[in-house]
Design a protein around this motif. Sequence first.
Motif, PDB file in Angstrom:
ATOM      1  N   SER A 109       0.813  -1.229   0.000  1.00  0.00           N
ATOM      2  CA  SER A 109       0.000   0.000   0.000  1.00  0.00           C
ATOM      3  C   SER A 109       0.840   1.270   0.000  1.00  0.00           C
ATOM      4  O   SER A 109       0.311   2.364  -0.249  1.00  0.00           O
ATOM      5  CB  SER A 109      -0.896   0.034   1.254  1.00  0.00           C
ATOM      6  OG  SER A 109      -1.565  -1.190   1.446  1.00  0.00           O
ATOM      7  N   ALA A 110       2.125   1.140   0.307  1.00  0.00           N
ATOM      8  CA  ALA A 110       2.948   2.318   0.611  1.00  0.00           C
ATOM      9  C   ALA A 110       3.024   3.303  -0.559  1.00  0.00           C
ATOM     10  O   ALA A 110       2.847   4.517  -0.364  1.00  0.00           O
ATOM     11  CB  ALA A 110       4.352   1.871   1.013  1.00  0.00           C
ATOM     12  N   LEU A 111       3.266   2.804  -1.766  1.00  0.00           N
ATOM     13  CA  LEU A 111       3.492   3.716  -2.892  1.00  0.00           C
ATOM     14  C   LEU A 111       2.270   4.602  -3.126  1.00  0.00           C
ATOM     15  O   LEU A 111       2.398   5.824  -3.283  1.00  0.00           O
ATOM     16  CB  LEU A 111       3.836   2.909  -4.149  1.00  0.00           C
ATOM     17  CG  LEU A 111       4.217   3.720  -5.389  1.00  0.00           C
ATOM     18  CD1 LEU A 111       5.447   4.575  -5.136  1.00  0.00           C
ATOM     19  CD2 LEU A 111       4.447   2.786  -6.579  1.00  0.00           C
ATOM     20  N   THR A 112       1.096   4.003  -3.125  1.00  0.00           N
ATOM     21  CA  THR A 112      -0.144   4.768  -3.345  1.00  0.00           C
ATOM     22  C   THR A 112      -0.372   5.765  -2.220  1.00  0.00           C
ATOM     23  O   THR A 112      -0.690   6.937  -2.457  1.00  0.00           O
ATOM     24  CB  THR A 112      -1.343   3.802  -3.438  1.00  0.00           C
ATOM     25  OG1 THR A 112      -1.089   2.871  -4.493  1.00  0.00           O
ATOM     26  CG2 THR A 112      -2.637   4.555  -3.718  1.00  0.00           C
ATOM     27  N   ALA A 113      -0.201   5.291  -0.982  1.00  0.00           N
ATOM     28  CA  ALA A 113      -0.475   6.155   0.175  1.00  0.00           C
ATOM     29  C   ALA A 113       0.496   7.333   0.229  1.00  0.00           C
ATOM     30  O   ALA A 113       0.107   8.464   0.546  1.00  0.00           O
ATOM     31  CB  ALA A 113      -0.399   5.333   1.464  1.00  0.00           C
ATOM     32  N   LEU A 114       1.763   7.072  -0.082  1.00  0.00           N
ATOM     33  CA  LEU A 114       2.763   8.138  -0.012  1.00  0.00           C
ATOM     34  C   LEU A 114       2.585   9.136  -1.152  1.00  0.00           C
ATOM     35  O   LEU A 114       2.754  10.346  -0.969  1.00  0.00           O
ATOM     36  CB  LEU A 114       4.183   7.545  -0.039  1.00  0.00           C
ATOM     37  CG  LEU A 114       4.556   6.689   1.180  1.00  0.00           C
ATOM     38  CD1 LEU A 114       5.903   6.010   0.966  1.00  0.00           C
ATOM     39  CD2 LEU A 114       4.580   7.535   2.455  1.00  0.00           C
ATOM     40  N   THR A 115       2.256   8.629  -2.335  1.00  0.00           N
ATOM     41  CA  THR A 115       2.067   9.519  -3.475  1.00  0.00           C
ATOM     42  C   THR A 115       0.916  10.495  -3.215  1.00  0.00           C
ATOM     43  O   THR A 115       0.963  11.658  -3.623  1.00  0.00           O
ATOM     44  CB  THR A 115       1.797   8.689  -4.755  1.00  0.00           C
ATOM     45  OG1 THR A 115       2.878   7.766  -4.931  1.00  0.00           O
ATOM     46  CG2 THR A 115       1.709   9.582  -5.977  1.00  0.00           C
ATOM     47  N   ALA A 116      -0.083  10.005  -2.482  1.00  0.00           N
ATOM     48  CA  ALA A 116      -1.254  10.848  -2.184  1.00  0.00           C
ATOM     49  C   ALA A 116      -0.919  12.022  -1.264  1.00  0.00           C
ATOM     50  O   ALA A 116      -1.660  13.006  -1.216  1.00  0.00           O
ATOM     51  CB  ALA A 116      -2.356   9.990  -1.555  1.00  0.00           C
TER      52      ALA A 116
END
Lengths: 237, 237
Positions: free
Chosen positions: B83-90
């Motif tokens: 989940s990290a990439l999506t959450a951080l990009t947001a």
Amino acid sequence: MKIAVLGTGGGGRAHAAKLLQLGHEVYVGTRDVETTLARTEPDMMGNPPYSQFLADHPGIQLRTFADAAQAADLVINGIDGASALTALTAIADHLAGKTLIDYAVPYLYNPQVEHPWPTPFGVMPKLVPCDDDSLAEQIQRALPEVKVVKSFVTQEQDTVVDPQAIGGGDHTIFVAGDDDQAKKTVTELLQSYGWTDILDLGGLVAARGMEMYAHMHAAIGMALGMGTPFGVKIVRR
Amino acid sequence: MKIAVLGTGGGGRAHAAKLLQLGHEVYVGTRDVETTLARTEPDMMGNPPYSQFLADHPGIQLRTFADAAQAADLVINGIDGASALTALTAIADHLAGKTLIDYAVPYLYNPQVEHPWPTPFGVMPKLVPCDDDSLAEQIQRALPEVKVVKSFVTQEQDTVVDPQAIGGGDHTIFVAGDDDQAKKTVTELLQSYGWTDILDLGGLVAARGMEMYAHMHAAIGMALGMGTPFGVKIVRR
């Protein structure tokens, strides 16, 4: 013991020399004996011609892969990761029933097709297979009558046969395989090399992690400075 | 220092508690504050409800991912690898210019699509990406204004903040990243945790090996017995 070392590279030489020193009957396997003996130049890794290595180590017998495997009770695979599966499958009959120690890293390397080197600093060639399979498992599936044990692969070739050279020998080496008796044989061989901390990682599925550790190993080696020997100690509480 | 810990799992809790103890201003980020506080059951890993953790650690401030990141100078990514990439990009705007320590392992895990667990003993979920890319590099590419440092990932969550608990602290932890100042910040944080052997593996490309080491780490953990704490010491000559 009668031990075959398949491959004439630096790793195979380190094992052959150590096994000779330990009093074993050592058979080294190569693709073509005449071609190997005819070489007068250092190999691609800078190792001197094999004929010189043989002259320096009287007693080591150079044979074809098939003849070396046939002569031995225990076989060490020192063939590079990209060629090992094909070469071992071709001599399946001579390996059947025996323990095979595999330490190859399946770097993608096919000189006839595409050369992944040189790569940017720190970028290692791809591993094929990787993650959900390993070269050791591929070899085991192709040769079901062979007892495959993955070992050695987490350590440089010079110090795998001389662990005492680093930290007084207080570091860890690993074995993985599906046959407990075969792992016992390899464990005893490692003890004769001087290893005192030998960790059994379980079934051959653990070879995935051992092969994939190659990238971490390379990064550590580059961080310490190329050629700096190091070991990995698993520190328990 | 003002430090954000994104994620409310066991790893995030270990860091948040340690950072509070060290006197930092700690902001924990979660997807939805009300949902996190409303939980009254242990989470899927058996951790007690977060409200209880907060009650036991007065001073830790629970916020949204965005608000926690915004409040902090240094951010620790404790969001799971899938989940990290999506959450951080947001929350890119709130991370820009800051150092982000990433310790996630990109195990393939998407509860909405397919559950790779349970797997046969010793078989770990697939790593995506793997081999020729890493989650840390993906994050760095997605967030070019963030200084990403990979660390912590080779060590269990309980002992990454308490290295002295194993072997008197004489084992090794690693950092990798493309920004030297950011690595210095992380190195100092690790020293404050009690680490004395911190090895800089170079550029963020080394995160590939650090993430892929997860399979080896799991195999060692299973060999020693689940839950047995261990460290990895890089032994030099």
